[in-house]
Design a protein around this motif. Sequence first.
Motif, short mmCIF file in Angstrom:
data_model
loop_
_atom_site.label_atom_id
_atom_site.label_comp_id
_atom_site.label_asym_id
_atom_site.label_seq_id
_atom_site.Cartn_x
_atom_site.Cartn_y
_atom_site.Cartn_z
N SER A 169 31.93 36.47 -22.32
CA SER A 169 32.13 35.65 -23.05
C SER A 169 33.25 34.70 -21.76
CB SER A 169 33.50 36.17 -24.22
OG SER A 169 32.27 36.99 -24.93
N TRP A 214 42.47 39.60 -26.63
CA TRP A 214 41.20 39.81 -27.20
C TRP A 214 41.19 41.30 -28.10
CZ3 TRP A 214 37.20 36.70 -25.43
CH2 TRP A 214 37.04 36.32 -23.94
N GLU A 267 37.14 25.67 -23.92
CA GLU A 267 35.55 26.25 -24.98
C GLU A 267 35.26 27.15 -24.58
OE1 GLU A 267 33.35 23.65 -22.54
OE2 GLU A 267 33.99 21.38 -23.23
N LEU A 268 34.80 28.28 -25.35
CA LEU A 268 34.11 28.85 -24.77
C LEU A 268 32.28 30.06 -24.57
CD1 LEU A 268 34.59 32.16 -25.28
CD2 LEU A 268 33.57 32.27 -27.52
N ASP A 313 40.65 34.16 -17.81
CA ASP A 313 40.54 34.29 -18.95
C ASP A 313 38.68 34.72 -19.68
OD1 ASP A 313 43.24 33.99 -20.68
OD2 ASP A 313 42.52 31.95 -19.18
N TYR A 314 38.73 35.71 -19.29
CA TYR A 314 37.07 36.57 -19.65
C TYR A 314 36.71 37.90 -20.72
CZ TYR A 314 38.16 39.18 -15.48
OH TYR A 314 38.61 39.66 -14.02
N VAL A 320 36.24 31.79 -20.64
CA VAL A 320 37.17 30.81 -22.15
C VAL A 320 37.63 29.71 -20.74
CG1 VAL A 320 39.76 30.68 -23.22
CG2 VAL A 320 38.21 32.39 -23.27
N ARG A 369 42.26 34.93 -25.78
CA ARG A 369 40.98 34.34 -26.25
C ARG A 369 41.48 32.75 -26.19
NH1 ARG A 369 40.92 37.32 -31.97
NH2 ARG A 369 42.26 35.73 -32.35
N ALA A 370 40.85 31.86 -27.04
CA ALA A 370 40.47 30.43 -26.70
C ALA A 370 41.27 29.62 -27.69
CB ALA A 370 38.66 29.67 -27.00
N LYS A 422 29.37 31.39 -23.30
CA LYS A 422 28.95 33.06 -23.29
C LYS A 422 27.30 33.37 -22.67
CE LYS A 422 31.26 34.44 -27.77
NZ LYS A 422 30.54 35.47 -29.05
#
Length: 338
Positions: A41, A218, A25-26, A197-198, A43, A212-213, A28
């Motif tokens: 953001s 990125w 899931e992402l 993961d961000y 993940v 990324r997801a 934000k």
Amino acid sequence: MVSPKHSLVIFLFCIFGIGCKKNPELAKKKYFRMDTITEISLVLRDKRDKIEIEQCWNSIDSLLKDWEERFSVESFGSEVRLLNEREKNAMPLSPQLREMIQFALDYGDTLEGGFDLTVQPLKKLWGFGENSQADSSLPSEHQIRSALEKVDFRRLKIIGDSIFFSSQQTQIDVGGIAKGFVLREIGKLLNSYGINDYLISAGGDIIVKGKRADGKPWRIGIQHPRNDGAIGALELDSGSIVTSGDYERYRIVDGNRYHHLFNTRTGYSSTKNQSLTVFCLDPAEADVMSTGLFSRSAEEILKFVNSRPRLECMVVDSCGKVFKSRGWQDRVTIFNEN
């Protein structure tokens, strides 16, 4: 066609979580602190309670608010304001402010004064200080020389937990380094929550970790200094990218652009470049480098960066020509230089 036997195997793998994982899931969140918008953001690759994520967001907001209040030049009771309004030349420092100032002083030497945290008198004079009002008038040569006499990081010295000022006129501003340090702290906070993961973007300062997801690196766009959108982009899975540019805080007077990135030798805005993007694993170092190298020519910047394997950069000079460091020749895609 999948046989019943194979279907059963797939079904069992999913039941026991062996082969079927939950889709990432992402999440934000956006904040306005420290006079800039910070967008984060995350993940999330495992199931997390909504309360835990909300606690994470609240912790980040508290961190940003704390740094905004403590290290602003103008905020009532801020540590920096207390130093600038001092009545004696020796003042105690908190551990965090001590670390920032010492870092800035060390890089002041490395960059031969290109980064100078005592630039506050120039910023105020030109109308680019905190809470300064827009003003189309320009300072006189006498005013500029007078302000320059107050700018010299070598008049500061840290001994133990105290800072010593050799001149009562010296004032500091950690705005050129605080964002890099606060990105460090946000990264540590996310790591403490087990988030690996961000992407964090605070104005021209970006730090990324992981993927990324969709499992890809990125993709980071580099702002075009004269047009809307990006001038280029690259993929990144760790480290920090910081861009300084003459388009961030500026005004045009009689056809000339005046901005907040000063040449501390002349007292005027730097004129050799439109933007400078620096990569480094450490966001604080990238922050200092993007400011401290800005007044140099593109050729001088490349020579400096290419001699330091931990750094990469992209320069857009005053004519709009793009220069890339050795390690970024093939990694950065340029869309349009014009």
